[in-house]
Design a protein around this motif. Structure first.
Motif: not given
Lengths: 284, 190
Positions: B49-50, B52-53, B55-56
């Protein structure tokens, strides 16, 4: 003495001891008295140590497909809609594509506002020509420019929402599934969510009957798994009452079918706050 | 003929296009390096979750800060990794704060800092990425020289290469990698 060459510094830093002693001694003497070269030698040694410690291979792990959609969504809602992307690389047509304006209303509906006031007759003419082309040719050209696939899908869905076509029976794009979103406590129906098929996959579109109160934070849209244990964030719901997020079929297949809108604080925590405002479960 | 032997030439072109506001350049950079960025974030932070956050955030920041990319430094990969390192540090700081607050509430005692994982994932994974991309024989020469600690003469004999070629690969390769590390440092320390 002038600075040694970078090659000579490499030999000094990590050489295998085969450089001639006289060259080595003079380079070494220079480095002792030169901060710049000493720093370079230190950097080279640090890099060599990192190479020595590098794992022989790495299991690379790609982000899920949803991430690119979240990036373009973020940029389109915050930068294209708010104050427009930087002028470079974007022309008026592209801005139109991402902004739900009169262009996106069904042809029969009266145009409510012009995207911008044309300054010259030429420009007016160009805009008219552009609009005609669009009316005939559909969205193909616009979608081939501007943001990548994710944004293209998002702007298509936003356009549909703006035209309210999505809720009408004669809409060209039928939702795959849709559900009413209601408050958790009083079960009041205050919005709708739908999964629609776009050119590039699936979009989750969310519309509320009135803007939700984000308090001093922001609103985030989630897909909760029907197993009650897992969830994924599909994006931030910008102020307003409509948005669209690219999602993947895999998510739906894996049981992420409960649409949830939460109120989040700017606390740096990526986890769900537990403060859900609206929720609804998509039919299988 | 316009054939680029050096993949960096093409990659540097991406930096030029990004600076100029070309959105397709950002998409191409995402295709090439989102896996690198995501793997660094995942190893550094431990949760998908972290990761991907982050990466975004990295690619959103890359677009907004596109004027800070330096095309003359070649591939923008190191620039992206520098941004990644910065974002990872932000998440860690945030975790430390909330941890400290929780402990403060629980015990009202000033606490020792939580263990910070400073294992240089950004630099280490960028290095592996660069070595993979660099190809042979240069990558093999560098690994033999620094991992196996073999002499240039020994490497030359093993790989059946002229000694001068081996020395050149060691020098050019190490200097190129050093430049990448400096770029990560420059960007992440902002």
């Amino acid at each position: 003495m002038s600075h040694p060459t970078e090659d000579e510094l490499v030999d000094l830093a990590v050489g295998d001891g085969t450089v001639s002693p006289s060259v080595s001694a003079s380079v070494s003497a220079h480095v002792d008295g030169c901060d710049t070269c000493a720093a370079t030698v230190a950097e080279l040694r640090h890099t060599a140590a990192l190479v020595a410690a590098a794992p022989p291979s790495v299991t690379w792990q790609a982000p899920t497909d949803a991430v690119w959609g979240r990036i373009t969504d973020h940029l389109s809602t915050e930068e294209l809609d708010a104050d427009g992307l930087d002028a470079d690389g974007l022309d008026a047509d592209e801005l139109d594509a991402d902004e739900p304006t009169s262009d996106d209303l069904p042809p029969a509906a009266p145009a409510r506002r012009e995207p911008a006031t044309p300054h010259t007759d030429d420009e007016l003419e160009r805009r008219r020509a552009g609009r005609h082309e669009r009316d005939r040719g559909g969205r193909g050209r616009r979608l081939s420019v501007g943001w990548g696939a994710g944004l293209a899908a998002a702007s298509l869905a936003i356009g549909l929402l703006a035209g309210r076509a999505i809720w009408q029976p004669d809409t060209p794009v039928q939702p795959v599934a849709q559900v009413a979103l209601s408050t958790l406590d009083t079960k009041q129906d205050e919005g709708k969510a739908a999964v629609v098929r776009s050119a590039d996959g699936l979009d989750l579109t969310v519309a509320t009957s009135k803007p939700l109160d984000a308090g001093d934070g922001y609103l985030e849209v989630w897909l909760l798994n029907s197993d009650g244990k897992r969830m994924v964030s599909v994006g931030v719901l910008a102020p307003g009452d409509k948005a669209s997020f690219p999602i993947s079929q895999t998510l739906i297949d894996e049981g992420y079918v409960i649409v949830d809108i939460s109120r989040e604080k700017f606390d740096g925590s990526p986890a769900h706050s537990g403060d859900s405002l609206l929720r609804g479960k998509l039919p299988a | 003929m316009h054939v680029h032997d050096d993949p960096d030439v093409e990659a540097a072109d991406l930096a030029v296009r990004l600076r100029a506001g070309d959105q397709e350049a950002l998409a191409e950079m995402y295709r090439r390096w989102s896996t690198l960025v995501h793997t660094i974030a995942l190893r550094s932070l431990g949760t998908r979750e972290d990761a991907e956050d982050v990466t975004q955030q990295v690619f959103v920041a890359a677009w907004r800060g596109r004027h800070t990319v330096q095309p003359d430094l070649g591939s923008p990969a190191a620039w992206l990794v520098g941004i990644t390192k910065h974002r990872v540090a932000d998440v860690r700081t945030e975790r430390y704060r909330s941890h400290r607050n929780m402990q403060a509430v629980a015990s009202e005692v000033a606490t020792s800092p939580v263990t910070v994982d400073d294992s240089n994932w950004a630099e280490r994974l960028l290095l592996v990425h660069e070595l993979e991309r660099m190809g042979d024989p240069r990558a093999t020469v560098l690994r033999m020289a620094f991992v196996e600690d073999r002499t240039h003469e020994d490497i030359a004999q093993t790989l059946d290469l002229p000694l001068g070629t081996v020395k050149s690969h060691v020098r050019r390769g190490l200097i190129a990698l050093r430049d990448r590390m400096k770029e990560v440092e420059r960007v992440s320390s902002h």
